[in-house]
Motif scaffolding. Structure first.
Motif, short mmCIF file in Angstrom:
data_model
loop_
_atom_site.label_atom_id
_atom_site.label_comp_id
_atom_site.label_asym_id
_atom_site.label_seq_id
_atom_site.Cartn_x
_atom_site.Cartn_y
_atom_site.Cartn_z
N VAL A 40 32.79 36.64 34.33
CA VAL A 40 33.00 36.18 35.77
C VAL A 40 33.52 34.72 35.81
O VAL A 40 34.43 34.59 36.71
CB VAL A 40 31.73 36.15 36.40
CG1 VAL A 40 31.62 35.61 37.72
CG2 VAL A 40 31.17 37.79 36.54
N ASN A 46 35.67 39.63 38.54
CA ASN A 46 35.62 40.00 40.04
C ASN A 46 36.94 39.47 40.60
O ASN A 46 36.97 39.73 42.04
CB ASN A 46 34.44 38.87 40.49
CG ASN A 46 32.97 39.44 39.93
OD1 ASN A 46 32.83 40.40 39.59
ND2 ASN A 46 32.16 38.37 40.27
N TYR A 55 29.72 40.49 44.63
CA TYR A 55 30.83 39.66 44.20
C TYR A 55 31.02 38.56 44.17
O TYR A 55 31.04 37.54 43.64
CB TYR A 55 32.07 40.57 44.22
CG TYR A 55 32.07 42.07 44.01
CD1 TYR A 55 31.92 42.20 42.50
CD2 TYR A 55 32.52 42.97 44.73
CE1 TYR A 55 32.08 43.69 42.17
CE2 TYR A 55 32.48 44.24 44.33
CZ TYR A 55 32.19 44.71 42.87
OH TYR A 55 32.37 45.99 42.80
N THR A 59 30.14 35.29 41.71
CA THR A 59 30.95 34.32 41.51
C THR A 59 30.78 33.04 41.85
O THR A 59 31.06 31.90 41.31
CB THR A 59 32.70 34.71 42.20
OG1 THR A 59 32.75 35.94 42.06
CG2 THR A 59 33.47 33.75 41.83
#
Length: 562
Positions: A40, A46, A55, A59
């Motif tokens: 990530v 993502n 998401y 993140t």
């Protein structure tokens, strides 16, 4: 059978999207592995996924994980691109009008390009941005979009979709860039970015700039605020730039005016951060080293002339020059030792180093003002300048007065470790000097105050000498232009003796460039003194025959008659 049961589960998820999102999010949070977390923050998982809150939250965890001091492997370019593209996604592909997350507040709305007045929005960090009327009470954090911005789009669109975001990027390295490396001791004010976007439509070169107002507390004098925008084309990962933006500083807020739309922020940078202090220290060390070499040449030259020219044994002017040269040589030497050694050793050793540094600094100030006094007697007063034991009296003052001041300061236990810090209390430089906790008053009185008195006196004397030089040259027949040029060179030489380069310290609050100029010219004072001494006592034959004014008076016999 397994297959029909699987299809049934998928069909159920399609019929219940909200439940499916909740189930997916819940499961993902539980089953995320360290390897998936690394992917990530590397931007491999993502990218382009914005339709689920998970998401965004997933993140956003990289804001804290991606730090220079941490072990997390991060691709800052991908992470920064993710948030830049998210605003485009909200404008182009989403029907959402609001995003309310702990780290992100976004307002999205369609606006007609045919509006009659400017648009105003509030930017409270804890609330979603909202439109406010221009005649209402202005919120402390706000945006003003000029009517002319929308009018410039009328030819292509009747309506535009605008996204306004407030993004909290935390204290990590995302959206910091090379300009805000941890070594620079700088930061984004409140770790907050303001994003303005029309989606894929690029808006640049506005005739009337937009305005963003950032509220903040009053900043200390060693900090500077600069309005910047994120330039994704700068370098490999992007960086902050101030091109097209202006900064209007205020006591409780700063107004940024920019001619384009993107992510904006207010950079908080110490005037003397670590990088700047290191650069200034290196400049000073190089300049002091050069000055020491030339001062040593000056002293050696004086010794040779004293044995080869009889009049050097009785003249006072060369002796005063030598006293200044010796004090300046010792000051440069002590400075190099002080800066080059860790002050966190013995308190007694640091106390002694601070006292010696203080003593030779005061000696330099005193001998520079004695140079000015001697110059006044030679050029301005001229008559009745006979004093018994003249140089002896000057020596008692030049070496004795600083000793008395240092003894008084030392009795008050004023010497110790002195630190230069930035706003976040991080140390940029430490040296043995005055104790910053209890001795600031002594520093201002015995250094700043004493320097100001000596400098003003020397400046007045130099001004009178300049008037004398150019008055004399204007009455000299022939070669007028040449006389003026010689007068300018004479003043430059005398300026180095009376310490005019130290006066540049008064201009340092004007900005970083003046600090660099002060460090450069002041550390080279010894070089200037050598050039003056050499030109004064080794002039060309033509210069000797045509000399006039202070250059000639300087070489007359000023005996002390001891």
């Amino acid at each position: 059978m397994v297959l029909p049961r699987t299809l049934g589960v998928l069909f159920l998820l399609l019929l219940l999207p909200d439940s499916g999102e909740e189930m997916y999010t819940s499961t993902s949070k539980v089953t995320t592995t360290p390897e998936q977390s690394r992917k990530v923050c590397q931007g491999l998982t993502n990218m382009g996924l914005y339709d689920h809150t998970f998401y965004l939250e997933n993140t956003a965890e990289c804001f804290a994980k991606c730090r220079q001091s941490g072990n997390e492997s991060c691709d800052l370019g991908n992470l920064q691109r993710y948030w830049l593209d998210y605003e485009t996604y909200l404008v182009e592909n989403s029907l959402k009008e609001k995003v309310d997350l702990p780290f992100l507040k976004t307002f999205v709305k369609n606006f007609s390009t045919n509006i009659s007045e400017d648009l105003h929005f509030s930017l409270s960090p804890s609330k979603i941005p909202m439109q406010v009327m221009g005649n209402e009470h202005k919120p402390p954090d706000r945006v003003r979009l000029p009517r002319s911005l929308f009018a410039s789009l009328q030819s292509s669109k009747l309506e535009v979709r605008l996204a306004i975001s407030v993004l909290d990027i935390g204290a990590g390295d995302v959206f910091k860039g090379p300009r805000l490396s941890l070594e620079d001791d700088s930061s984004v004010l409140n770790n907050r970015l303001v994003g303005l976007s029309f989606g894929r439509m690029r808006v640049t070169g506005l005739a009337e700039p937009l305005e963003i107002t950032f509220s903040h507390q009053s900043q200390p004098p060693n900090m500077t605020l600069t309005c910047v925008f994120w330039d994704a084309t700068e370098g490999s990962t992007g960086d902050w730039s101030s091109k097209g933006c202006s900064t209007e500083l205020g006591a409780e807020g700063t107004v940024c005016r920019c001619d384009h739309l993107t992510f904006f922020a207010l950079l908080l940078r110490p005037v003397l951060d670590k990088v700047t202090v290191k650069a200034l220290t290196r400049i000073s060390q190089a300049g002091c080293g050069a000055s020491m070499s030339f001062l040593a040449f000056t002293v050696a030259l004086y010794i040779v002339l004293r044995f080869s020219r009889q009049r050097f044994k009785s003249e006072d002017a060369p002796k005063i020059h030598m006293a200044l040269s010796v004090s300046l040589f010792l000051l440069n030497l002590v400075f190099l030792i002080n800066v080059g050694h860790d002050p966190k050793g013995s308190k007694a050793t640091c106390w002694v180093r601070g006292a010696i540094f203080h003593y030779f600094l005061l000696c330099v100030f005193t001998w520079m003002v004695l140079e000015a006094i001697h110059l006044y007697l030679l050029v301005i007063r001229v008559f009745n300048t006979y004093f018994t034991h003249y140089f002896l009296k000057l020596s008692l003052m030049g070496w004795g007065l600083p000793a008395l001041m240092v003894i008084g300061t030392g009795v008050a236990n004023s010497y110790g470790v002195y630190s230069i810090r930035d706003k976040e209390n991080r140390t940029s430089l430490e040296l043995c000097w005055f104790r910053e906790d209890t001795a600031i008053t002594a520093l201002y009185i015995t250094v700043h105050g004493y320097f100001l008195i000596t400098f003003l006196f020397s400046a007045v004397v130099l001004g009178l000498v300049a008037w004398k030089i150019f008055t004399l040259s204007s009455t000299t027949a022939g070669k007028k232009q040449r006389q003026h040029w010689k007068g300018v060179l004479t003043l430059l030489g005398l300026s180095s003796l009376v310490g005019m380069t130290w006066g540049l310290a008064i201009l340092t609050p004007l900005g970083l460039s003046t600090i660099y100029i002060f460090a450069l010219f002041n550390s080279l004072q010894g070089v200037f003194i050598f050039c003056w001494f050499f030109m004064l006592y080794f002039p060309s034959q033509s210069a000797v025959s045509s000399s006039s004014g202070p250059a000639r008076v300087e070489q007359t016999n000023t005996m002390s008659h001891e």
